[in-house]
Write a protein that holds these residues in place. Structure first.
Motif, short mmCIF file in Angstrom:
data_model
loop_
_atom_site.label_atom_id
_atom_site.label_comp_id
_atom_site.label_asym_id
_atom_site.label_seq_id
_atom_site.Cartn_x
_atom_site.Cartn_y
_atom_site.Cartn_z
N PRO A 121 0.83 -1.21 0.00
CA PRO A 121 0.00 0.00 0.00
C PRO A 121 0.86 1.26 0.00
O PRO A 121 2.00 1.27 0.47
CB PRO A 121 -0.81 -0.12 1.30
CG PRO A 121 0.02 -1.00 2.18
CD PRO A 121 0.71 -1.96 1.28
N SER A 122 0.28 2.34 -0.52
CA SER A 122 1.00 3.61 -0.62
C SER A 122 0.66 4.51 0.55
O SER A 122 -0.47 4.50 1.07
CB SER A 122 0.66 4.32 -1.93
OG SER A 122 1.25 5.60 -1.98
N LEU A 123 1.63 5.31 0.96
CA LEU A 123 1.39 6.32 1.99
C LEU A 123 0.46 7.42 1.50
O LEU A 123 -0.19 8.10 2.30
CB LEU A 123 2.72 6.95 2.43
CG LEU A 123 3.54 6.21 3.49
CD1 LEU A 123 4.91 6.85 3.61
CD2 LEU A 123 2.83 6.22 4.83
N PHE A 124 0.42 7.60 0.19
CA PHE A 124 -0.32 8.71 -0.40
C PHE A 124 -1.46 8.19 -1.27
O PHE A 124 -1.36 7.11 -1.85
CB PHE A 124 0.61 9.59 -1.24
CG PHE A 124 1.87 9.99 -0.53
CD1 PHE A 124 1.84 10.99 0.44
CD2 PHE A 124 3.07 9.36 -0.78
CE1 PHE A 124 2.99 11.36 1.11
CE2 PHE A 124 4.24 9.72 -0.11
CZ PHE A 124 4.19 10.73 0.83
N ALA A 202 13.06 4.59 1.11
CA ALA A 202 13.03 4.46 -0.36
C ALA A 202 12.21 3.24 -0.78
O ALA A 202 11.39 3.32 -1.71
CB ALA A 202 14.45 4.35 -0.89
N GLY A 203 12.40 2.11 -0.11
CA GLY A 203 11.65 0.92 -0.45
C GLY A 203 10.16 1.10 -0.26
O GLY A 203 9.35 0.65 -1.08
N ALA A 204 9.77 1.78 0.82
CA ALA A 204 8.35 2.01 1.09
C ALA A 204 7.73 2.95 0.05
O ALA A 204 6.54 2.84 -0.27
CB ALA A 204 8.17 2.59 2.49
N LEU A 205 8.53 3.88 -0.48
CA LEU A 205 8.02 4.80 -1.49
C LEU A 205 7.92 4.14 -2.86
O LEU A 205 7.02 4.44 -3.65
CB LEU A 205 8.92 6.03 -1.58
CG LEU A 205 8.93 6.97 -0.38
CD1 LEU A 205 9.98 8.06 -0.56
CD2 LEU A 205 7.56 7.59 -0.16
N VAL A 206 8.85 3.23 -3.15
CA VAL A 206 8.93 2.63 -4.48
C VAL A 206 8.01 1.43 -4.63
O VAL A 206 7.42 1.21 -5.70
CB VAL A 206 10.39 2.23 -4.79
CG1 VAL A 206 10.48 1.51 -6.13
CG2 VAL A 206 11.28 3.45 -4.79
#
Length: 293
Positions: A121-124, A202-206
């Motif tokens: 899942p994305s933070l945004f 970075a991993g969580a964003l990608v």
């Protein structure tokens, strides 16, 4: 104009992915003097940590924070029990070790979590808004802003804080730093830990953009290394600006240069890299190294 803006926005979002990994590479180099080719694998492993914590019922933000903490500890342990054996020796040996570490991490991640694509899942939110005819997603904007904030934070860390200056001193001359009373071993562990923690971000964003797999960052790592060389190993701001430049130029060349198209756009950053290195070998924002003999 709408198409041009859309290409620039998408390029900045893609470049932010490259910039996140490039920042972690610069952080290791600035604190240890080494190039960590395993940084992409460590970032993927951090994303798997967050994915596991999500499966245990933690909210997304807490899962990511937990993976940051675990990654910091893992990075420090890797430096203490593996990389320290090769620091101060032949740089080529250390490079081979990090490449081997990348292979090991990828294999372990595939063995534990499988090689199937997993949804992270994305933070945004994935919704978009319009700017001058271009559709800008909140996810792309959020990624851009997070990377920009980390870039500024790292620049301030290395330039304005005692810890950052100590990390740079240790990377430049460990023996002199030890004679000056700096805890060299502890600072090296902190440098690797911070880089691993940044890799977790970075991993969580990608992961939401690419889907979570053991080889998720193999391609972006190549672009990140190009951004590091293009921007300069001594400049966190430089590598992020270079990563954004690569993402934007790649998109623009694919559309506006007919003989390049989507098939050859991968060559654009490396042609740019070749030209820059001929004119400015230390990179666009890097510092010249003066050696007294």
């Amino acid at each position: 104009m709408g198409t041009f803006i859309q290409l620039v926005v998408d390029g900045l979002a893609t470049g932010s992915v490259y910039g996140a990994i490039a920042l972690a590479i610069v952080l290791v180099n600035q604190s240890t003097g080494m190039i960590n080719f395993a940084q992409g694998g460590m970032a993927v492993l951090s994303a798997y940590f967050a994915y596991t914590l999500l499966g245990l019922g933690l909210p997304l933000i807490l899962a990511i924070l937990g993976s940051v903490v675990v990654s910091f500890v893992l990075g420090a342990l890797i430096e203490r029990f593996l990389m320290r054996r090769f620091e101060g020796g032949d740089p080529d040996t250390a490079v081979v070790v990090t490449i081997g570490l990348l292979t090991l991490i990828t294999g372990v991640a595939g063995w534990i979590w499988s090689y199937n694509n997993l949804q992270f899942p994305s933070l945004f939110p994935s919704a978009s808004f319009s700017v001058l005819g271009a559709a800008v997603s909140w996810r792309s904007l959020g990624t851009f802003l997070v990377i920009a904030a980390i870039m500024v934070g790292l620049q301030l860390l290395f330039q304005k804080t005692k810890v950052g200056l100590a990390l740079r001193a240790v990377a430049d001359n460990p023996k002199s730093s030890a004679y000056s009373g700096l805890p060299v071993g502890r600072l090296l562990m902190i440098g690797w830990g911070l880089a691993a923690a940044l890799g977790a971000v970075a991993g969580a964003l990608v992961a939401p953009k690419l889907s979570l797999t053991p080889g998720m960052l193999d391609g972006p790592l190549t672009y990140a290394l190009a951004a590091v060389i293009l921007g300069g190993l001594t400049s966190p701001i430089g590598v992020v600006v270079a990563a954004w430049l690569i993402g934007v130029l790649e998109n623009l060349a694919a559309v506006y240069v007919p003989f390049i198209g989507n098939d050859l756009k991968i060559a654009v950053p490396f042609v740019l890299l070749f030209v820059v290195l001929l004119v400015r070998p230390q990179g666009l924002f890097g510092r010249k190294t003066v050696v007294r003999v």
